[in-house]
Design a protein around this motif. Structure first.
Motif, mmCIF file in Angstrom:
data_model
loop_
_atom_site.group_PDB
_atom_site.id
_atom_site.type_symbol
_atom_site.label_atom_id
_atom_site.label_comp_id
_atom_site.label_asym_id
_atom_site.label_seq_id
_atom_site.Cartn_x
_atom_site.Cartn_y
_atom_site.Cartn_z
ATOM 1 N N ASP A 74 5.124 -6.816 15.031
ATOM 2 C CA ASP A 74 6.256 -6.728 13.846
ATOM 3 C C ASP A 74 6.350 -7.646 12.774
ATOM 4 N N GLU A 117 3.850 -2.159 10.120
ATOM 5 C CA GLU A 117 4.559 -1.506 9.105
ATOM 6 C C GLU A 117 3.839 -1.996 7.634
ATOM 7 N N HIS A 120 5.677 -4.474 5.663
ATOM 8 C CA HIS A 120 5.871 -5.920 6.122
ATOM 9 C C HIS A 120 4.280 -6.457 6.017
ATOM 10 N N LEU A 171 2.479 2.628 9.091
ATOM 11 C CA LEU A 171 3.827 3.231 8.807
ATOM 12 C C LEU A 171 4.338 2.824 7.642
ATOM 13 N N GLY A 172 4.955 3.862 6.962
ATOM 14 C CA GLY A 172 5.479 3.586 5.616
ATOM 15 C C GLY A 172 5.980 4.837 4.928
#
Length: 610
Positions: A74, A117, A120, A171-172
């Motif tokens: 994360d 992510e 991020h 992921l996005g």
């Protein structure tokens, strides 16, 4: 004897056996230094259990028979991805050793999968560059971020590169994916597989069971009360409402988790040990109430009469359009008065969109207006010049408006004003329209219907009120229980239409576009009345021209020169010829209208005889 159990434990791993034998030999060789402790290398360090010379740093450990690792990072910083070497300061001296090597997410996911992510990852300096370099070289190489930034050659440990075999999943949002494709030339070479996730799925028995199983997992993980079948059915119905389709189910997990927790809370407050449909409905009502502040402000204005809404009677050039107000994560529907005003003998069929001219209308709204205007021209320009201009506006609207869902209501208001035919205000209408007059589906249909139903209920249901919606939206209906009950009781109605003519027939009670043998609209139709008014305006304008010419001749001076007299004589002749021509044109149109009327009478008589 201390080494015997270790040899037995790792007997199938020859490399570890060789390492243990090397340690054994080294200890025998340096036994005196170990006992005397005359060297820091053979002394147990602070917070350590064994001397640093024999320390082992296992940076990654996986449980036996646990399968390949699946890691979600994360906070994908450069250090967290690629690992780093920690340092300690003792008496002003910075030191490190092998025990201070720390693993990164790539180490932990090596041989398996790493999920990140994308947004991020791009937020942290050098994180994307480090990840890309590791994936391209298929090796994990620890590097000091301080060295990369300051370009200094400080002395530190340099562990050997580790072979990398990992699948990285980013992921996005789709927009970020397209930006990376455009701005990062090597992105497509590193990430070769693209997968789009849907917001919803088709509502089948298999998918319903899968979502119920998902609910069971959430309930078990959060240790909630069990949900009975009525509660599960209510949750599935609400997921269809969120998907705005009877035949689909929303896949947004956040909403489902919130509903499960709030439903569990209501069951706890009611001292029940199982959650039923009543608890779920109460949770949904509470969530809507908490996010309904703006909606309550609008309804207070309608109740107090500040917002003018008419749900009974008739009015020319006025319709109840259906709108949706969206903000944050909620939306609600409201009726809005839409009016059209006609200016005869001014312009050539131009329609002024007041919302667009004051920058309150978006591009999609402007597109709908232009489509509606083009359709209007195609209807009447072949029969008569469009000798008028018009204006359309949403009354008491002070916010930005976008979307083409008002196209159908705008067309109804404008044609009503052109024909001078009143529209039944018991109806509200929504729908998009194309250049062929066909009605197209729109969004937010359930919120729009609920908004007009609440307005009608506030002003008392008469049994005549209802909404006109695109037929394509019928399968999207997921209405409240009170609206369904009113429809069953025949006190509220929902009509699906496929064309503009069907909508106008409902709202005006007139035939719309039937034609006679000559291809002209009949006089008793809405379009026939519009053509009649266009001709009447033209005749009135010609009459005013004659009157203006007569008044001008009366005002001519009595004393003129010879050249002025010749010019006046020519002007009189031209005006006389012009009047005679206009008179002949009127007589010709009158004969044609009488002939058409006689034909209509003959046709009616034939029908009566038959």
């Amino acid at each position: 004897p201390l080494f015997a159990p270790l040899y037995e434990q790792f007997s199938t791993l020859p490399k570890i056996i060789d390492y243990l034998k090397s340690i054994f030999a080294d200890m025998v060789t340096h036994v005196e230094r170990i006992v005397n402790g005359d060297d820091e290398e053979f002394v147990t360090a602070v917070l350590a259990t064994i001397p640093s010379r024999y320390a082992v740093n296992v940076i990654v450990s996986h449980s036996p028979n646990s399968g390949v690792p699946v890691i979600f990072e994360d906070m994908p910083t450069h250090l967290n991805l690629l690992g780093h070497v920690e340092q300690i300061t003792q008496l002003g001296t910075v030191t490190t050793d092998v025990s201070m090597i720390r693993a990164g997410a790539l180490h932990r996911a090596n041989g398996g999968y790493l999920l990140l992510e994308a947004s991020h990852l791009l937020e942290h300096p050098y994180a994307w560059q480090g990840l890309k370099r590791a994936l391209q070289s298929r090796k994990i190489k620890l590097s000091s971020l301080e060295q990369m930034i300051t370009l200094t050659g400080s002395l530190s440990l340099a562990p050997a590169p580790i072979d990398l075999d990992v699948k990285v999943i980013l992921l996005g949002e789709a927009d970020l994916y397209y930006e990376l494709l455009e701005l990062e030339p090597e992105f497509d070479a590193v990430f070769k597989v693209r997968a789009d996730f849907h917001d919803d799925v088709v509502r089948t028995k298999e998918h319903e069971l899968a979502l119920v199983a998902k609910m069971a997992d959430i309930i078990d993980y959060a240790k909630l009360y069990p949900f009975d079948n009525s509660a599960q059915a209510t949750l599935l119905e609400h997921l269809s409402l969120q998907a705005e389709d009877q035949n689909r189910l929303s896949l947004h997990s956040d909403l489902l988790i919130k509903l499960l927790h709030e439903s569990n809370r209501h069951a706890h407050l009611n001292e029940k040990d199982i959650v039923d449909a009543h608890d779920v409905i109460q949770a949904i009502d509470d969530m809507e109430e908490r996010s309904g502040y703006l909606r309550d402000l609008y309804w207070d204005e309608i109740k107090s009469g500040q917002q003018l809404i008419q749900t009974k009677g008739y009015a020319v050039g006025q319709v109840n359009a259906l709108t949706v107000v969206s903000y944050a994560d909620s939306e609600f529907g409201l009726p809005a008065r839409l009016t059209a005003v006609i200016q005869p003998n001014i312009g050539n069929g131009e329609v002024l969109d007041i919302e667009r001219d004051v920058d309150l209308g978006g591009s999609l709204h402007a597109k709908g207006m232009l489509i509606m205007t083009s359709y209007l021209r195609s209807l009447f320009s072949q029969h008569h010049n469009l000798n008028f201009s018009a204006s359309l506006a949403f009354e008491q609207s002070y916010a930005h408006i976008d979307g083409d869902s008002a196209t159908l209501s705008e067309a109804c208001a404008l044609l009503s004003a052109l024909a001078d035919v009143p529209i039944n205000q018991s109806f509200s209408i929504t729908g998009s329209m194309n250049q062929l007059g066909e009605v197209q589906a729109v969004g937010g249909i359930n919120a729009k219907i609920a908004g007009f139903f609440d307005a009608c209920r506030e002003q008392n249901l008469t049994g005549q009120q209802g909404v006109v919606i695109p037929m394509a939206n019928v399968k999207h209906l997921m209405l409240r229980d009170d609206i369904i009950a009113a429809v069953k009781a025949d006190t509220f109605h929902i009509y699906g239409v496929q064309t503009l003519s069907e909508a106008l027939t409902l709202m005006t009670g007139l035939p719309i576009d039937t034609v006679n043998k000559k291809g002209r609209y009949r006089k008793n139709t809405l379009f026939g009345k519009i053509l009649g008014r266009l001709m009447l305006w033209d005749e009135n304008q010609n009459g005013h021209d004659d009157l203006d010419e007569k008044d001008q001749s009366d005002k001519e001076p009595s004393q003129k020169t010879s050249s002025d007299k010749v010019t006046t004589q020519k002007d009189k002749k031209r005006r006389k010829a012009k009047r005679q021509k206009k008179k002949k044109d009127r007589e010709k149109r009158k004969r044609e209208q009488e002939k058409e009327s006689n034909n209509n009478v003959a046709i009616e008589n034939e029908k009566n005889v038959d």
